[in-house]
Motif scaffolding. Structure first.
Motif, PDB file in Angstrom:
ATOM      1  N   MET A   1       0.837  -1.195   0.000  1.00  0.00           N
ATOM      2  CA  MET A   1       0.000   0.000   0.000  1.00  0.00           C
ATOM      3  C   MET A   1       0.877   1.252   0.000  1.00  0.00           C
ATOM      4  SD  MET A   1      -3.034   0.999   2.672  1.00  0.00           S
ATOM      5  CE  MET A   1      -3.896  -0.503   2.216  1.00  0.00           C
ATOM      6  N   SER A   2       0.474   2.266  -0.789  1.00  0.00           N
ATOM      7  CA  SER A   2       1.267   3.486  -0.876  1.00  0.00           C
ATOM      8  C   SER A   2       1.307   4.203   0.460  1.00  0.00           C
ATOM      9  CB  SER A   2       0.664   4.418  -1.933  1.00  0.00           C
ATOM     10  OG  SER A   2       0.716   3.835  -3.209  1.00  0.00           O
ATOM     11  N   ARG A   3       2.422   4.839   0.717  1.00  0.00           N
ATOM     12  CA  ARG A   3       2.527   5.661   1.911  1.00  0.00           C
ATOM     13  C   ARG A   3       1.706   6.928   1.730  1.00  0.00           C
ATOM     14  NH1 ARG A   3       8.969   5.563   2.533  1.00  0.00           N
ATOM     15  NH2 ARG A   3       8.747   5.538   0.271  1.00  0.00           N
ATOM     16  N   LEU A   4       1.120   7.389   2.826  1.00  0.00           N
ATOM     17  CA  LEU A   4       0.200   8.518   2.779  1.00  0.00           C
ATOM     18  C   LEU A   4       0.715   9.644   3.670  1.00  0.00           C
ATOM     19  CD1 LEU A   4      -2.674   9.215   1.635  1.00  0.00           C
ATOM     20  CD2 LEU A   4      -3.556   8.486   3.858  1.00  0.00           C
ATOM     21  N   TRP A   5       0.882  10.826   3.071  1.00  0.00           N
ATOM     22  CA  TRP A   5       1.375  11.992   3.801  1.00  0.00           C
ATOM     23  C   TRP A   5       0.344  13.114   3.717  1.00  0.00           C
ATOM     24  CZ3 TRP A   5       6.137  12.745   6.314  1.00  0.00           C
ATOM     25  CH2 TRP A   5       7.061  11.698   6.203  1.00  0.00           C
ATOM     26  N   ILE A   6       0.170  13.830   4.832  1.00  0.00           N
ATOM     27  CA  ILE A   6      -0.682  15.012   4.865  1.00  0.00           C
ATOM     28  C   ILE A   6       0.205  16.175   5.281  1.00  0.00           C
ATOM     29  CG2 ILE A   6      -2.729  16.108   5.825  1.00  0.00           C
ATOM     30  CD1 ILE A   6      -3.815  13.303   6.399  1.00  0.00           C
ATOM     31  N   MET A   7       0.598  16.963   4.304  1.00  0.00           N
ATOM     32  CA  MET A   7       1.501  18.086   4.534  1.00  0.00           C
ATOM     33  C   MET A   7       0.670  19.318   4.909  1.00  0.00           C
ATOM     34  SD  MET A   7       4.187  16.357   3.863  1.00  0.00           S
ATOM     35  CE  MET A   7       5.499  17.594   3.855  1.00  0.00           C
ATOM     36  N   GLY A   8       0.830  19.760   6.146  1.00  0.00           N
ATOM     37  CA  GLY A   8      -0.028  20.814   6.663  1.00  0.00           C
ATOM     38  C   GLY A   8      -1.243  20.184   7.327  1.00  0.00           C
ATOM     39  N   CYS A   9      -1.000  19.347   8.334  1.00  0.00           N
ATOM     40  CA  CYS A   9      -2.051  18.509   8.925  1.00  0.00           C
ATOM     41  C   CYS A   9      -2.744  19.257  10.060  1.00  0.00           C
ATOM     42  CB  CYS A   9      -1.458  17.186   9.412  1.00  0.00           C
ATOM     43  SG  CYS A   9      -2.695  15.945   9.824  1.00  0.00           S
ATOM     44  N   GLY A  10      -3.501  20.288   9.688  1.00  0.00           N
ATOM     45  CA  GLY A  10      -4.309  21.023  10.652  1.00  0.00           C
ATOM     46  C   GLY A  10      -5.702  20.425  10.739  1.00  0.00           C
ATOM     47  N   ASP A  11      -6.707  21.270  10.902  1.00  0.00           N
ATOM     48  CA  ASP A  11      -8.078  20.788  11.080  1.00  0.00           C
ATOM     49  C   ASP A  11      -8.527  19.914   9.913  1.00  0.00           C
ATOM     50  OD1 ASP A  11     -10.808  20.635  12.050  1.00  0.00           O
ATOM     51  OD2 ASP A  11     -11.293  22.159  10.562  1.00  0.00           O
ATOM     52  N   ILE A  12      -8.398  20.405   8.683  1.00  0.00           N
ATOM     53  CA  ILE A  12      -8.842  19.623   7.530  1.00  0.00           C
ATOM     54  C   ILE A  12      -7.988  18.374   7.380  1.00  0.00           C
ATOM     55  CG2 ILE A  12      -9.212  19.626   5.040  1.00  0.00           C
ATOM     56  CD1 ILE A  12     -11.163  21.371   6.665  1.00  0.00           C
ATOM     57  N   ALA A  34       4.641  22.711  17.450  1.00  0.00           N
ATOM     58  CA  ALA A  34       4.541  21.648  18.452  1.00  0.00           C
ATOM     59  C   ALA A  34       3.100  21.457  18.903  1.00  0.00           C
ATOM     60  CB  ALA A  34       5.428  21.982  19.647  1.00  0.00           C
ATOM     61  N   ALA A  35       2.307  22.546  18.935  1.00  0.00           N
ATOM     62  CA  ALA A  35       0.915  22.443  19.346  1.00  0.00           C
ATOM     63  C   ALA A  35       0.123  21.581  18.360  1.00  0.00           C
ATOM     64  CB  ALA A  35       0.290  23.834  19.447  1.00  0.00           C
ATOM     65  N   SER A  36       0.320  21.807  17.052  1.00  0.00           N
ATOM     66  CA  SER A  36      -0.366  20.997  16.040  1.00  0.00           C
ATOM     67  C   SER A  36       0.095  19.556  16.098  1.00  0.00           C
ATOM     68  CB  SER A  36      -0.108  21.574  14.643  1.00  0.00           C
ATOM     69  OG  SER A  36      -0.729  22.832  14.491  1.00  0.00           O
ATOM     70  N   LEU A  37       1.374  19.368  16.355  1.00  0.00           N
ATOM     71  CA  LEU A  37       1.908  18.019  16.469  1.00  0.00           C
ATOM     72  C   LEU A  37       1.219  17.275  17.603  1.00  0.00           C
ATOM     73  CD1 LEU A  37       5.038  16.513  15.595  1.00  0.00           C
ATOM     74  CD2 LEU A  37       4.862  16.539  18.066  1.00  0.00           C
ATOM     75  N   LEU A  45      -2.257   9.786  15.238  1.00  0.00           N
ATOM     76  CA  LEU A  45      -1.577   9.901  13.954  1.00  0.00           C
ATOM     77  C   LEU A  45      -0.062   9.843  14.134  1.00  0.00           C
ATOM     78  CD1 LEU A  45      -3.622  12.826  12.351  1.00  0.00           C
ATOM     79  CD2 LEU A  45      -4.041  10.369  12.176  1.00  0.00           C
ATOM     80  N   ALA A  46       0.618   9.343  13.116  1.00  0.00           N
ATOM     81  CA  ALA A  46       2.066   9.487  13.050  1.00  0.00           C
ATOM     82  C   ALA A  46       2.347  10.915  12.619  1.00  0.00           C
ATOM     83  CB  ALA A  46       2.653   8.491  12.053  1.00  0.00           C
ATOM     84  N   MET A  47       3.110  11.657  13.375  1.00  0.00           N
ATOM     85  CA  MET A  47       3.306  13.077  13.104  1.00  0.00           C
ATOM     86  C   MET A  47       4.787  13.398  12.939  1.00  0.00           C
ATOM     87  SD  MET A  47       0.230  14.363  13.061  1.00  0.00           S
ATOM     88  CE  MET A  47       0.534  16.139  13.176  1.00  0.00           C
ATOM     89  N   ARG A  48       5.074  14.393  12.103  1.00  0.00           N
ATOM     90  CA  ARG A  48       6.430  14.890  11.890  1.00  0.00           C
ATOM     91  C   ARG A  48       6.409  16.409  11.960  1.00  0.00           C
ATOM     92  NH1 ARG A  48       6.692  10.301  12.521  1.00  0.00           N
ATOM     93  NH2 ARG A  48       7.802   8.675  11.339  1.00  0.00           N
ATOM     94  N   LEU A  49       7.483  16.973  12.476  1.00  0.00           N
ATOM     95  CA  LEU A  49       7.596  18.415  12.655  1.00  0.00           C
ATOM     96  C   LEU A  49       8.648  18.961  11.702  1.00  0.00           C
ATOM     97  CD1 LEU A  49       6.497  20.672  14.587  1.00  0.00           C
ATOM     98  CD2 LEU A  49       8.539  20.281  15.980  1.00  0.00           C
TER      99      LEU A  49
END
Length: 289
Positions: A1-12, A34-37, A45-49
Motif C-alpha cells: 500500500m502506498s505511503r500517505l502523507w498530509i503536509m499541513g495537517c491542521g483541522d482539515i 509543536a501544538a499541532s503536532l 496519527l504518526a506526526m512529523r515536525l
C-alpha cells in the motif's frame, strides 16, 4: 500500500486522516508547530515536525511512491508559494500523486457570474496570486516528471468550530443585501471526503471546484448563521460606508463576487455531499451542540 502523507495537517488534514483511520489506513501528518503536532498525536496519527521556510524536509526517498495531500498554505507574503516549490524541487519524481488544496480566489472577481473550472485565472489579491503560483508549480512538476496531480479549488470553509460567532457577538456590520457579493462555501467534513475521493478516483491532472454549489450573498450567510445560533443579525451598511470602517483584508473579499458550479466535482468523483447547502450544515451543527 502506498505511503500517505498530509503536509499541513491542521483541522482539515486531521479530518482527512480520520477518514483513512476508519479504513484502517495510517497517514503521516507534517506540521510546523509543536501544538499541532500534539493534537495530531492525540488523534493517534504518526506526526512529523518541520519548517518549509527553513528548507527542512525529509530525504526524497521518504516520499517514494507516496500519496501526498498538500494542505500547507503558502507563505504570508510575496508572489510565489516558495514552500511548495522547495518541496517539489526536493522530491522530484518520487511521489505517486499529489492532491493540492488551492482556492476559488484564483478566479478573481467574476461580477456574480456562474463559473466552472474553465474560467480563466485572474487572481487580484496577493494571497490568491500565491495560490495560483502553487497551481502553476504543481503543473510544471507534473510536466517535468510525468507526475500525477489533482487540484481542489476551495472557497470558504465552515463547521461548528469555524463559524463567525465572535464577529456576530461584536455586532460588526455587513453590507446591504442588495450590494453584498456572492460567496461560496463547503463544510469541513465534506472537504475532507472530497480530498479522499480525489486521491482515490480522480483522473490524472484534474481540477475541481470543491464547493457545495449553492452560493449565498455574504450578508445572507451571516444572517443564516445568526438565526441558527440565536444571535442578533448584524447591522448593514452600504459599500461606501463599509469601505471606511472594515479592514483592508475584509474589503478585498467584499470586492469579489462569483457563483461557482460544482457539477464536475459531483459527477466525476461520484460524490454525495453530507451538507449540500448552508442550511443543512447549520442544522447539523445545532443538532450536535
Amino acid at each position: 500500500m502506498s505511503r500517505l502523507w498530509i503536509m499541513g495537517c491542521g483541522d482539515i488534514g486531521r479530518r482527512v486522516a480520520r477518514l483513512y483511520q476508519n479504513q484502517g489506513v495510517e497517514a503521516t501528518g507534517w506540521v510546523r508547530s509543536a501544538a499541532s503536532l500534539s493534537v495530531g498525536v492525540k488523534q493517534g496519527l504518526a506526526m512529523r515536525l518541520g519548517d518549509m521556510d527553513q528548507g527542512c524536509f525529509f530525504p526524497r526517498n521518504a516520499f517514494e511512491e507516496a500519496e501526498i495531500f498538500w494542505l500547507l498554505p503558502p507563505p504570508p507574503s510575496g508572489g510565489i508559494d516558495s514552500r511548495l516549490r522547495r518541496f517539489l524541487l526536493a522530491v522530484q519524481g518520487a511521489p505517486k500523486r499529489i492532491v493540492l488544496i488551492s482556492t476559488t480566489g484564483v478566479y478573481g472577481d467574476c461580477a456574480g457570474r456562474w463559473i466552472d473550472e474553465s474560467e480563466p485565472l485572474k487572481p487580484q489579491v496577493e494571497r490568491a496570486k500565491r495560490r495560483a503560483d502553487a497551481e502553476l508549480a504543481l503543473q510544471a512538476w507534473g510536466n517535468q516528471y510525468n507526475g500525477d496531480w489533482v487540484i481542489l479549488r476551495v472557497p470558504g470553509i465552515y463547521a461548528a468550530e469555524r463559524l463567525p460567532l465572535e464577529r456576530l457577538q461584536r455586532g460588526e456590520p455587513v453590507l446591504l443585501e442588495a450590494e453584498a457579493p456572492w460567496t461560496n462555501r463547503i463544510h469541513a467534513d465534506d472537504l475532507a471526503q472530497i480530498c479522499v475521493r480525489a486521491m482515490q478516483v480522480a483522473p490524472k491532472h484534474s481540477i475541481y471546484n470543491a464547493c457545495d454549489g449553492e452560493p449565498l450573498s455574504m450578508t445572507a450567510y451571516f444572517n443564516q448563521v445568526a438565526q441558527a445560533t440565536g444571535l442578533a443579525p448584524p447591522p448593514q451598511l452600504s459599500l461606501a460606508e463599509a469601505s471606511s470602517v472594515v479592514s483592508a483584508g475584509m474589503l478585498s473579499y467584499l470586492q469579489e463576487s462569483r457563483r461557482i458550479k460544482n457539477h464536475k466535482l459531483l459527477n466525476e468523483l461520484g460524490l454525495q455531499l453530507l451538507y449540500p447547502n448552508l442550511a443543512a450544515g447549520l442544522k447539523a451543527v445545532m443538532r450536535n451542540n
